[in-house]
Design a protein around this motif. Structure first.
Motif, PDB file in Angstrom:
ATOM      1  N   ALA A   1      34.955  39.022  -6.626  1.00 19.10           N
ATOM      2  CA  ALA A   1      34.915  38.628  -7.924  1.00 19.10           C
ATOM      3  C   ALA A   1      33.784  37.729  -8.289  1.00 19.10           C
ATOM      4  CB  ALA A   1      36.311  37.736  -8.491  1.00 19.10           C
ATOM      5  N   LEU A   2      33.228  36.892  -7.057  1.00 18.36           N
ATOM      6  CA  LEU A   2      32.141  35.990  -7.155  1.00 18.36           C
ATOM      7  C   LEU A   2      30.758  36.626  -7.242  1.00 18.36           C
ATOM      8  CD1 LEU A   2      33.239  33.266  -5.009  1.00 18.36           C
ATOM      9  CD2 LEU A   2      33.344  33.161  -7.286  1.00 18.36           C
ATOM     10  N   CYS A   3      30.368  37.723  -6.192  1.00 17.32           N
ATOM     11  CA  CYS A   3      29.230  38.216  -5.905  1.00 17.32           C
ATOM     12  C   CYS A   3      28.852  39.390  -6.882  1.00 17.32           C
ATOM     13  CB  CYS A   3      29.110  38.586  -4.401  1.00 17.32           C
ATOM     14  SG  CYS A   3      30.220  40.090  -3.835  1.00 17.32           S
ATOM     15  N   ASP A   4      27.569  39.718  -6.744  1.00 15.69           N
ATOM     16  CA  ASP A   4      27.174  41.224  -7.508  1.00 15.69           C
ATOM     17  C   ASP A   4      27.587  42.354  -6.808  1.00 15.69           C
ATOM     18  OD1 ASP A   4      26.138  39.749 -10.129  1.00 15.69           O
ATOM     19  OD2 ASP A   4      24.877  38.613  -8.599  1.00 15.69           O
ATOM     20  N   ARG A   5      27.320  42.103  -5.310  1.00 14.96           N
ATOM     21  CA  ARG A   5      27.700  43.558  -4.550  1.00 14.96           C
ATOM     22  C   ARG A   5      28.350  42.974  -3.245  1.00 14.96           C
ATOM     23  NH1 ARG A   5      23.404  46.761  -1.281  1.00 14.96           N
ATOM     24  NH2 ARG A   5      24.700  48.884  -0.847  1.00 14.96           N
TER      25      ARG A   5
ATOM     26  N   VAL B   1      28.090  45.175  17.225  1.00 12.90           N
ATOM     27  CA  VAL B   1      28.746  44.051  17.712  1.00 12.90           C
ATOM     28  C   VAL B   1      29.954  43.874  17.106  1.00 12.90           C
ATOM     29  CG1 VAL B   1      26.434  42.753  18.340  1.00 12.90           C
ATOM     30  CG2 VAL B   1      27.760  42.553  16.077  1.00 12.90           C
ATOM     31  N   GLY B   2      30.526  44.484  16.225  1.00 15.66           N
ATOM     32  CA  GLY B   2      31.828  44.426  15.324  1.00 15.66           C
ATOM     33  C   GLY B   2      31.807  44.875  13.972  1.00 15.66           C
ATOM     34  N   LYS B   3      31.433  43.866  13.060  1.00 14.73           N
ATOM     35  CA  LYS B   3      31.376  44.249  11.786  1.00 14.73           C
ATOM     36  C   LYS B   3      30.428  43.447  11.036  1.00 14.73           C
ATOM     37  CE  LYS B   3      35.487  42.054   9.884  1.00 14.73           C
ATOM     38  NZ  LYS B   3      36.272  41.797  11.024  1.00 14.73           N
ATOM     39  N   ARG B   4      29.875  43.663   9.969  1.00 17.40           N
ATOM     40  CA  ARG B   4      29.016  42.943   9.064  1.00 17.40           C
ATOM     41  C   ARG B   4      29.798  42.713   7.726  1.00 17.40           C
ATOM     42  NH1 ARG B   4      23.325  44.864   9.064  1.00 17.40           N
ATOM     43  NH2 ARG B   4      24.073  46.772   8.092  1.00 17.40           N
ATOM     44  N   ILE B   5      29.717  41.918   7.001  1.00 12.09           N
ATOM     45  CA  ILE B   5      30.132  41.356   5.713  1.00 12.09           C
ATOM     46  C   ILE B   5      29.051  40.987   5.069  1.00 12.09           C
ATOM     47  CG2 ILE B   5      31.937  40.997   3.994  1.00 12.09           C
ATOM     48  CD1 ILE B   5      33.844  40.971   6.445  1.00 12.09           C
ATOM     49  N   ARG B   6      28.651  41.504   3.865  1.00  7.85           N
ATOM     50  CA  ARG B   6      27.485  40.910   3.063  1.00  7.85           C
ATOM     51  C   ARG B   6      27.795  40.819   1.801  1.00  7.85           C
ATOM     52  NH1 ARG B   6      22.499  43.709   4.383  1.00  7.85           N
ATOM     53  NH2 ARG B   6      22.106  42.035   5.895  1.00  7.85           N
ATOM     54  N   ALA B   7      27.605  39.700   1.231  1.00 11.93           N
ATOM     55  CA  ALA B   7      27.877  39.443  -0.407  1.00 11.93           C
ATOM     56  C   ALA B   7      26.507  39.031  -0.949  1.00 11.93           C
ATOM     57  CB  ALA B   7      28.693  38.200  -0.375  1.00 11.93           C
ATOM     58  N   GLU B   8      26.212  39.723  -2.079  1.00 10.77           N
ATOM     59  CA  GLU B   8      24.788  39.565  -2.573  1.00 10.77           C
ATOM     60  C   GLU B   8      25.176  38.992  -3.970  1.00 10.77           C
ATOM     61  OE1 GLU B   8      22.506  43.219  -2.269  1.00 10.77           O
ATOM     62  OE2 GLU B   8      23.543  43.720  -0.214  1.00 10.77           O
ATOM     63  N   PHE B   9      23.960  38.110  -4.327  1.00  8.45           N
ATOM     64  CA  PHE B   9      24.183  37.232  -5.533  1.00  8.45           C
ATOM     65  C   PHE B   9      22.792  37.560  -6.149  1.00  8.45           C
ATOM     66  CE2 PHE B   9      27.170  35.523  -2.917  1.00  8.45           C
ATOM     67  CZ  PHE B   9      28.211  34.999  -3.748  1.00  8.45           C
ATOM     68  N   GLU B  10      22.459  37.983  -7.419  1.00 11.87           N
ATOM     69  CA  GLU B  10      21.291  38.099  -8.181  1.00 11.87           C
ATOM     70  C   GLU B  10      21.356  36.666  -8.857  1.00 11.87           C
ATOM     71  OE1 GLU B  10      19.181  40.598  -8.432  1.00 11.87           O
ATOM     72  OE2 GLU B  10      20.703  41.852  -6.860  1.00 11.87           O
ATOM     73  N   LEU B  11      20.047  35.988  -8.933  1.00 10.20           N
ATOM     74  CA  LEU B  11      19.973  34.628  -9.508  1.00 10.20           C
ATOM     75  C   LEU B  11      19.427  34.892 -10.940  1.00 10.20           C
ATOM     76  CD1 LEU B  11      18.568  32.709  -6.365  1.00 10.20           C
ATOM     77  CD2 LEU B  11      20.823  33.039  -7.359  1.00 10.20           C
TER      78      LEU B  11
END
Length: 158
Positions: A134-138, A146-156
């Motif tokens: 709900a917070l991020c754009d993507r 190494v396991g997993k990667r979780i990326r939250a991207e925010f447009e400013l």
């Protein structure tokens, strides 16, 4: 953390031949820290993010309001809390940003991808990823060596 690679030309430069310069993508402000799950890690991760956002505003003239700052800080809290709660071993928080966007990435040792539930106010728990979405754009979650990667991207907003 990322390794730095230095490219060297095969032959030394000569005045009669131009020197090739490797392509460099747009620079970003970068900050990262490894956490081991000891008490205080989540507070330290939030402090790292807070300092990163202050530098981004000062050095890159990034424009974001208190709401965006709060959203970024909450996303850091939720992602780091999940890594702390559900994985064994260390995890890495990586922050990258420009005047236009910020990404919050957490690497951890578990290959289990996060579960995404439909919103349900009666459900006790399991709301962390729902909040981040709900917070991020993507948002992306993927397995990495190494396991997993979780990326939250925010447009400013500018």
């Amino acid at each position: 953390m990322n390794e730095q690679v230095t490219a060297r030309p095969a032959d030394p430069p000569r005045p009669d031949r131009p020197v090739e310069v490797p392509y460099s993508p747009t620079e970003v402000l970068h900050s990262a820290e490894v956490f081991d799950g000891e008490p205080g890690c989540i507070a330290r991760a939030r402090a790292l993010a807070d300092g990163f956002l202050a530098r981004l505003a000062a050095e890159w003239l990034a424009v974001f309001g208190e709401r965006t700052r709060g959203d970024l800080m909450l996303a850091v809290s939720e992602l780091v809390t999940n890594a702390d709660r559900y994985t064994q071993g260390p995890y890495l928080l990586e922050l990258e940003g420009t005047a236009e966007r910020v990404s919050v990435t957490v690497y951890d040792s578990s290959t289990a991808l996060p579960r995404f539930f439909s919103p349900d106010p009666a459900r006790p728990g399991g709301h962390g990823m729902e909040i981040v979405v709900a917070l991020c754009d993507r948002l992306t979650a993927e397995r990495v060596p190494v396991g997993k990667r979780i990326r939250a991207e925010f447009e400013l907003s500018s």
